[in-house]
Design a protein around this motif. Structure first.
Motif, PDB file in Angstrom:
ATOM      1  N   GLY A   6       0.845  -1.191   0.000  1.00  0.00           N
ATOM      2  CA  GLY A   6       0.000   0.000   0.000  1.00  0.00           C
ATOM      3  C   GLY A   6       0.873   1.230   0.000  1.00  0.00           C
ATOM      4  N   ARG A   7       0.469   2.237  -0.760  1.00  0.00           N
ATOM      5  CA  ARG A   7       1.222   3.492  -0.857  1.00  0.00           C
ATOM      6  C   ARG A   7       0.280   4.672  -0.664  1.00  0.00           C
ATOM      7  NH1 ARG A   7       6.250   3.311  -3.492  1.00  0.00           N
ATOM      8  NH2 ARG A   7       6.811   1.204  -4.115  1.00  0.00           N
ATOM      9  N   ALA A   8       0.818   5.746  -0.079  1.00  0.00           N
ATOM     10  CA  ALA A   8       0.057   6.989   0.060  1.00  0.00           C
ATOM     11  C   ALA A   8       1.041   8.137   0.242  1.00  0.00           C
ATOM     12  CB  ALA A   8      -0.891   6.908   1.249  1.00  0.00           C
ATOM     13  N   GLU A   9       0.588   9.325  -0.091  1.00  0.00           N
ATOM     14  CA  GLU A   9       1.388  10.543   0.078  1.00  0.00           C
ATOM     15  C   GLU A   9       0.511  11.637   0.633  1.00  0.00           C
ATOM     16  OE1 GLU A   9       3.520  11.825  -3.376  1.00  0.00           O
ATOM     17  OE2 GLU A   9       4.207   9.809  -3.855  1.00  0.00           O
ATOM     18  N   ALA A  10       1.158  12.570   1.342  1.00  0.00           N
ATOM     19  CA  ALA A  10       0.444  13.727   1.875  1.00  0.00           C
ATOM     20  C   ALA A  10       1.441  14.857   2.083  1.00  0.00           C
ATOM     21  CB  ALA A  10      -0.232  13.383   3.199  1.00  0.00           C
ATOM     22  N   THR A  11       0.912  16.065   2.137  1.00  0.00           N
ATOM     23  CA  THR A  11       1.714  17.229   2.505  1.00  0.00           C
ATOM     24  C   THR A  11       1.194  17.715   3.847  1.00  0.00           C
ATOM     25  OG1 THR A  11       2.101  17.819   0.205  1.00  0.00           O
ATOM     26  CG2 THR A  11       2.456  19.538   1.841  1.00  0.00           C
ATOM     27  N   ILE A  12       2.115  17.865   4.797  1.00  0.00           N
ATOM     28  CA  ILE A  12       1.775  18.270   6.156  1.00  0.00           C
ATOM     29  C   ILE A  12       2.378  19.648   6.395  1.00  0.00           C
ATOM     30  CG2 ILE A  12       2.048  17.717   8.608  1.00  0.00           C
ATOM     31  CD1 ILE A  12       2.199  14.746   7.767  1.00  0.00           C
ATOM     32  N   ALA A  13       1.593  20.559   6.925  1.00  0.00           N
ATOM     33  CA  ALA A  13       2.032  21.939   7.151  1.00  0.00           C
ATOM     34  C   ALA A  13       2.886  22.033   8.413  1.00  0.00           C
ATOM     35  CB  ALA A  13       0.823  22.866   7.231  1.00  0.00           C
ATOM     36  N   GLY A  47       5.708  23.131   4.208  1.00  0.00           N
ATOM     37  CA  GLY A  47       5.683  21.972   5.091  1.00  0.00           C
ATOM     38  C   GLY A  47       6.549  20.818   4.656  1.00  0.00           C
ATOM     39  N   THR A  48       5.999  19.605   4.795  1.00  0.00           N
ATOM     40  CA  THR A  48       6.719  18.366   4.526  1.00  0.00           C
ATOM     41  C   THR A  48       5.869  17.478   3.635  1.00  0.00           C
ATOM     42  OG1 THR A  48       7.779  18.454   6.693  1.00  0.00           O
ATOM     43  CG2 THR A  48       7.732  16.305   5.600  1.00  0.00           C
ATOM     44  N   ARG A  49       6.491  16.955   2.621  1.00  0.00           N
ATOM     45  CA  ARG A  49       5.849  15.939   1.784  1.00  0.00           C
ATOM     46  C   ARG A  49       6.279  14.596   2.341  1.00  0.00           C
ATOM     47  NH1 ARG A  49       1.529  15.424  -1.198  1.00  0.00           N
ATOM     48  NH2 ARG A  49       1.760  13.942  -2.877  1.00  0.00           N
ATOM     49  N   ILE A  50       5.317  13.753   2.688  1.00  0.00           N
ATOM     50  CA  ILE A  50       5.628  12.424   3.211  1.00  0.00           C
ATOM     51  C   ILE A  50       4.996  11.383   2.296  1.00  0.00           C
ATOM     52  CG2 ILE A  50       3.705  12.569   4.856  1.00  0.00           C
ATOM     53  CD1 ILE A  50       5.374  10.687   6.714  1.00  0.00           C
ATOM     54  N   ALA A  51       5.807  10.427   1.897  1.00  0.00           N
ATOM     55  CA  ALA A  51       5.345   9.320   1.060  1.00  0.00           C
ATOM     56  C   ALA A  51       5.632   8.029   1.814  1.00  0.00           C
ATOM     57  CB  ALA A  51       6.071   9.317  -0.278  1.00  0.00           C
ATOM     58  N   VAL A  52       4.597   7.219   2.011  1.00  0.00           N
ATOM     59  CA  VAL A  52       4.768   5.971   2.752  1.00  0.00           C
ATOM     60  C   VAL A  52       4.452   4.781   1.858  1.00  0.00           C
ATOM     61  CG1 VAL A  52       4.242   7.032   4.986  1.00  0.00           C
ATOM     62  CG2 VAL A  52       2.437   5.894   3.715  1.00  0.00           C
ATOM     63  N   VAL A  53       5.134   3.689   2.165  1.00  0.00           N
ATOM     64  CA  VAL A  53       4.840   2.406   1.529  1.00  0.00           C
ATOM     65  C   VAL A  53       4.883   1.344   2.618  1.00  0.00           C
ATOM     66  CG1 VAL A  53       7.259   2.024   0.850  1.00  0.00           C
ATOM     67  CG2 VAL A  53       5.439   0.800  -0.331  1.00  0.00           C
ATOM     68  N   GLU A  54       3.867   0.512   2.632  1.00  0.00           N
ATOM     69  CA  GLU A  54       3.817  -0.601   3.582  1.00  0.00           C
ATOM     70  C   GLU A  54       3.701  -1.890   2.788  1.00  0.00           C
ATOM     71  OE1 GLU A  54       0.953  -2.442   7.043  1.00  0.00           O
ATOM     72  OE2 GLU A  54       1.190  -0.281   6.949  1.00  0.00           O
ATOM     73  N   ARG A  55       4.569  -2.833   3.117  1.00  0.00           N
ATOM     74  CA  ARG A  55       4.522  -4.162   2.499  1.00  0.00           C
ATOM     75  C   ARG A  55       4.262  -5.172   3.608  1.00  0.00           C
ATOM     76  NH1 ARG A  55       8.906  -1.635   0.337  1.00  0.00           N
ATOM     77  NH2 ARG A  55       8.633  -0.995  -1.826  1.00  0.00           N
ATOM     78  N   PHE A  97      -8.531  -6.275   4.756  1.00  0.00           N
ATOM     79  CA  PHE A  97      -7.507  -5.242   4.898  1.00  0.00           C
ATOM     80  C   PHE A  97      -7.073  -4.729   3.537  1.00  0.00           C
ATOM     81  CE2 PHE A  97      -3.018  -3.973   5.358  1.00  0.00           C
ATOM     82  CZ  PHE A  97      -3.166  -2.977   6.299  1.00  0.00           C
ATOM     83  N   ASP A  98      -7.146  -3.426   3.363  1.00  0.00           N
ATOM     84  CA  ASP A  98      -6.675  -2.765   2.151  1.00  0.00           C
ATOM     85  C   ASP A  98      -5.462  -1.919   2.537  1.00  0.00           C
ATOM     86  OD1 ASP A  98      -6.143  -1.085   0.016  1.00  0.00           O
ATOM     87  OD2 ASP A  98      -8.224  -0.578  -0.349  1.00  0.00           O
ATOM     88  N   PRO A  99      -4.247  -2.324   2.140  1.00  0.00           N
ATOM     89  CA  PRO A  99      -3.061  -1.608   2.586  1.00  0.00           C
ATOM     90  C   PRO A  99      -2.995  -0.152   2.105  1.00  0.00           C
ATOM     91  CG  PRO A  99      -2.475  -3.324   1.017  1.00  0.00           C
ATOM     92  CD  PRO A  99      -3.920  -3.487   1.318  1.00  0.00           C
ATOM     93  N   THR A 100      -3.531   0.143   0.925  1.00  0.00           N
ATOM     94  CA  THR A 100      -3.525   1.526   0.448  1.00  0.00           C
ATOM     95  C   THR A 100      -4.474   2.381   1.281  1.00  0.00           C
ATOM     96  OG1 THR A 100      -2.888   0.879  -1.783  1.00  0.00           O
ATOM     97  CG2 THR A 100      -3.960   3.020  -1.542  1.00  0.00           C
ATOM     98  N   GLU A 101      -5.647   1.843   1.599  1.00  0.00           N
ATOM     99  CA  GLU A 101      -6.586   2.568   2.453  1.00  0.00           C
ATOM    100  C   GLU A 101      -5.990   2.794   3.839  1.00  0.00           C
ATOM    101  OE1 GLU A 101     -10.759   1.601   4.658  1.00  0.00           O
ATOM    102  OE2 GLU A 101     -10.623   1.044   2.550  1.00  0.00           O
ATOM    103  N   PHE A 102      -5.301   1.781   4.367  1.00  0.00           N
ATOM    104  CA  PHE A 102      -4.678   1.911   5.681  1.00  0.00           C
ATOM    105  C   PHE A 102      -3.627   3.025   5.661  1.00  0.00           C
ATOM    106  CE2 PHE A 102      -1.409   0.967   8.810  1.00  0.00           C
ATOM    107  CZ  PHE A 102      -2.164   0.843   9.958  1.00  0.00           C
ATOM    108  N   ALA A 103      -2.763   3.040   4.642  1.00  0.00           N
ATOM    109  CA  ALA A 103      -1.714   4.059   4.537  1.00  0.00           C
ATOM    110  C   ALA A 103      -2.319   5.451   4.391  1.00  0.00           C
ATOM    111  CB  ALA A 103      -0.787   3.738   3.369  1.00  0.00           C
ATOM    112  N   THR A 104      -3.363   5.567   3.605  1.00  0.00           N
ATOM    113  CA  THR A 104      -4.031   6.854   3.396  1.00  0.00           C
ATOM    114  C   THR A 104      -4.654   7.357   4.690  1.00  0.00           C
ATOM    115  OG1 THR A 104      -4.462   6.289   1.086  1.00  0.00           O
ATOM    116  CG2 THR A 104      -5.817   8.032   2.045  1.00  0.00           C
ATOM    117  N   THR A 105      -5.320   6.475   5.420  1.00  0.00           N
ATOM    118  CA  THR A 105      -5.940   6.846   6.689  1.00  0.00           C
ATOM    119  C   THR A 105      -4.880   7.238   7.714  1.00  0.00           C
ATOM    120  OG1 THR A 105      -7.810   5.392   6.266  1.00  0.00           O
ATOM    121  CG2 THR A 105      -7.434   6.022   8.563  1.00  0.00           C
TER     122      THR A 105
END
Length: 160
Positions: free
Chosen positions: A31-38, A116-124, A140-148
């Motif tokens: 699962g992969r997700a990215e976000a920008t945090i202020a 801010g900070t750009r954070i990109a996560v990957v969970e295997r 379990f949906d790993p992309t949904e988990f990472a996004t949440t």
């Protein structure tokens, strides 16, 4: 008697089919997700490192530090042990093992950006059991988990 034999044969065939499907599924899901945090990367890292407060902002029952990292107990009672391989303002790398029959790695790349900070996560996550692979796909949906996770992390960091 013949009806009972046919019923048992059908059940055995169904079990074999389910196990075959599970065996054919890949052991590892991602699962992969990215976000920008202020906030700057050091503040994002500080919130992630403060594992004892995670039950306040994540769906985690409890967190306990251990000699090698920490253990989470979920609201369902599952225990997940984490070991940090790297915790820096650029990169976080964790390994984990669950008593529910899977293990894996979680990685995050942090980069300063305007505002801010750009954070990109990957969970295997790897599940060796064929039946466990089927259950994991259903529950379990790993992309949904990472996004949440990132949405909750963003809210926690930006509220500080």
């Amino acid at each position: 008697m013949r009806l009972m034999f046919l019923f048992l044969a059908a059940v055995a065939l169904l079990v074999a089919l389910v196990l075959l499907v599970g065996w054919l599924l890949p052991q590892t899901r991602e699962g992969r997700a990215e976000a920008t945090i202020a906030a700057p990367p050091d503040l994002v890292l500080a919130v992630i490192e403060d594992v004892e407060t995670q039950p306040e902002w994540r769906d985690v029952g409890s967190v306990t530090r251990t000699e090698t990292g920490w253990s989470e107990v979920t609201a369902r009672g599952e225990r997940i042990d984490f070991v940090a391989e790297e915790m820096s303002v650029d990169r976080i790398a964790l390994r984990f093992t669950s008593d529910a029959g899977y293990s894996g790695e979680w990685q995050a790349l942090l980069a300063p950006v305007s505002g801010g900070t750009r954070i990109a996560v990957v969970e295997r996550a790897t599940t060796t059991s064929p039946l466990g692979r089927i259950v994991a796909r259903l529950m379990f949906d790993p992309t949904e988990f990472a996004t949440t996770y990132l949405a909750k992390l963003k809210a926690r960091v930006e509220d500080q």
